[in-house]
Design an enzyme around this catalytic site. Structure first.
Site, PDB file in Angstrom:
ATOM      1  N   PRO A   1       0.829  -1.205   0.000  1.00 13.49           N
ATOM      2  CG  PRO A   1       0.128  -0.888   2.210  1.00 13.49           C
ATOM      3  CD  PRO A   1       0.859  -1.866   1.316  1.00 13.49           C
ATOM      4  CD  GLU A   2       1.791   5.998  -2.224  1.00 15.92           C
ATOM      5  OE1 GLU A   2       2.546   6.981  -2.396  1.00 15.92           O
ATOM      6  OE2 GLU A   2       1.842   4.968  -2.938  1.00 15.92           O
ATOM      7  CB  SER A   3       1.191   5.331   3.967  1.00 21.74           C
ATOM      8  OG  SER A   3      -0.191   5.624   4.065  1.00 21.74           O
TER       9      SER A   3
END
Length: 599
Positions: free
Chosen positions: A507-509
């Site tokens: 995931p992005e973060s």
């Protein structure tokens, strides 16, 4: 120093000229271009006449020189009463005490001649029609444009380029590794060929809609970001036909004199970095020329009170600004701190120190500033030179600043001790305040916000594992082993963030709060946009490769964007994983985003 200037015409009454029967309606309130031009010529002749008459005024001490602070450079002062060896011979004061009065007479004659010439030109202009005057003006404009083009084509000084071996002699012995390399080349071909068919010349590709795509970081123009970004990857993979196609497009179509607002950071790492990499690999001059042309368009972004550049600049007007969301109009650390390597190379290639001075000024300014807890905040106001919001991260907004400090030291053959010290100081503060272990034993890099640690790690921060390992050699107090281990722990945490999703894509973060570890919580953090750490079967579509919106869903929805960095970074990282260093014949240094041959 003062200079002569024309007085404003406001308040003056100019009597109408009797030029014969008018050829235009009297009710028109404004003058045509040709009429303004004629009035300007007459006014110039009048001023020249007054200027010449100055020398025929009675001799007086207040008229013997122009008091312009130019030390008699314009009109020497004549003194008949001192210094003459012979009666009637005049000495002229100024830099040369032995110049004769004949020089003054020569100046007067020149003024008379110029005055007469101006009058003749004005008379000739009055005899011409409006169409002829317009044609002359257009001719002069074309002449100026041509001179500017000639100046732009001025050849750059020849400089030696590294003796790179390109792709020769790098075939691995293992058949398994050869198969993996061929698979990665096939992925590159799939991405490039579909872009070639559906998005050629556009900045990026929509692989599902099968059409061109762009974002605001590239402005409104079709600048072929994917072409420039992919050049060095094509060359490294031996896809030379595709490389030559890209080179031809750049020669014929890549134009930076467009009315388009672009991200200084993005066009630096993708365009200047991509062009310099292609130049160093191939030796083709066109890439160096284009890189310099673009760099000149970016220089106005540095015209701020502090010299910290704006985030955005208009390539045509040179007007810059910052993102509205960036802490009250601040510049971003990862953007103005990720220019150093490209700009140093530009000064090396052109012999012009302006690029080097711009980035060194940024470094000097940062060194003088106080840093809370030794950390670099992500925001700096270019007007005041003060930090914005106290937010520090090794992921987005901060990441490549630290990367470039380390690479500047490596690029200098480890002689840029200033960069190394800044890097060491920064990572010591990062390790003290940002790096923590979760309850489950995962090492992560959090984000510091206004005195508090947020237990969240961005996908972009995963590069830090490799950065710590790369910087282990040369670290303080012989801590090489410590940083190698720290890098491995961070890489393991990032692997876990991938492994804990349905698609095995990161995931992005992701957060580390309570029972949640290495997992994205907010929907806006669950997407994957072809970052260079991995690529899987879920991203491939018939028209290329696409990011996905939710890595936790077993039936992913695509975002329909093939990012230019997918070709420049993701696939290059993968091919480099199965190549020996001898393939490239260079040291372990690269431009940001993988846009470099110096791997």
């Amino acid at each position: 120093m003062t200079t002569p200037a024309l007085l404003p015409l406001s308040g003056r009454r100019i009597p109408p000229l009797n030029l014969g029967p008018p050829s235009f309606p009297h009710h028109r309130a404004t003058l045509r271009l040709s009429e303004k031009f004629i009035l300007l010529l007459i006014l110039s002749a009048f001023i020249t006449l007054c200027f010449g008459a100055f020398f025929f005024l009675p001799d007086s001490s207040k008229h013997k020189r122009f008091d312009l602070g130019l030390e008699d450079v314009l009109i020497p002062h004549v003194d008949a009463n001192r210094g003459a060896k012979n009666p009637g011979v005049f000495l002229i004061h100024g830099p040369d005490e032995h110049r004769h009065r004949e020089e003054e007479e020569r100046l007067r004659n020149k003024i008379r001649a110029d005055h007469e010439k101006a009058l003749e030109e004005a008379k000739e202009k009055l005899k011409k029609s409006r169409e002829e005057i317009r044609a002359e003006i257009q001719t002069e404009k074309n002449k100026v444009v041509q001179e500017m083009k000639t100046k732009e084509k001025k050849p750059l000084p020849p400089v030696p380029i590294p003796n790179l071996t390109g792709i020769n002699g790098g075939d691995p012995e293992s058949s398994d590794i050869r198969k993996k390399r061929e698979k990665i080349k096939e992925m590159m071909k799939h991405a490039w060929d579909n872009y070639r068919i559906y998005g050629w010349g556009h900045n990026e590709l929509r692989p599902i809609a099968r059409k061109g795509h762009s974002t605001n970081i590239f402005g409104s123009s079709q600048m072929g970001a994917t072409i420039v970004d992919a050049l060095d990857t094509l060359y490294i993979m031996g896809l030379l036909d595709e490389f030559r196609d890209g080179q031809k497009w750049i020669e014929d179509n890549l134009d930076f004199s467009v009315n388009s607002e672009v991200s200084v950071f993005e066009v630096n790492i993708r365009f200047i970095g991509g062009l310099l990499s292609a130049y160093y690999l191939s030796g083709e001059e066109i890439f160096k020329i284009k890189a310099v042309q673009l760099a000149e368009k970016l220089l106005p972004a540095f015209n701020t009170p502090t010299g910290i550049p704006w985030a955005m600049v208009n390539l045509k007007s040179g007007v810059g600004r910052n993102w509205g969301w960036a802490s009250a109009g601040s510049s971003i650390l990862a953007e103005f701190g990720t220019l150093h390597m490209e700009f140093v190379h530009l000064s090396y290639l052109t012999g012009d120190p302006v690029y080097y001075k711009k980035v060194m000024h940024i470094r000097k300014l940062l060194q003088k500033m106080d840093r809370p807890n030794g950390l670099y905040p992500n925001y700096l106001n270019p007007r005041t030179g003060r930090w914005g919001q106290y937010h520090t991260s090794v992921g987005g907004l901060g990441d490549s600043f630290y990367e470039y400090l380390l690479k500047a030291w490596l690029m200098s053959d480890k002689t840029d001790h200033e960069a190394r010290k800044m890097y060491d100081d920064a990572i010591e503060a990062i390790e003290k305040h940002l790096i923590k272990k979760s309850r489950g034993g995962l090492t992560f890099i959090g984000e510091w916000k206004n005195g508090h640690l947020e237990k969240k790690m961005g996908h972009l921060a995963c590069f830090a594992g490799g950065m710590f390992a790369l910087g282990a050699d040369g670290s303080r107090m012989d801590k090489a082993g410590h940083y190698l281990e720290l890098g491995a722990e961070i890489a393991h945490t990032c692997h876990e963030s991938y492994d804990r999703t349905a698609l095995k894509l990161g995931p992005e973060s992701f957060k580390f709060d309570g029972a949640v570890e290495a997992v994205a919580v907010r929907q806006a953090e669950k997407y994957y946009i072809l970052r260079p750490e991995a690529i899987e079967k879920y991203c491939r579509v018939s028209g290329g490769f696409s990011g996905v919106k939710d890595v936790y869903s077993s039936t992913p929805t695509h975002d329909d964007v093939q990012q230019s960095f997918f070709l420049a970074e993701t696939l290059k990282v993968k091919i480099a994983s199965f190549c020996s260093v001898s393939l490239y014949g260079a040291s372990l240094v690269s431009f940001s985003g993988g846009d470099s041959v110096l791997l």
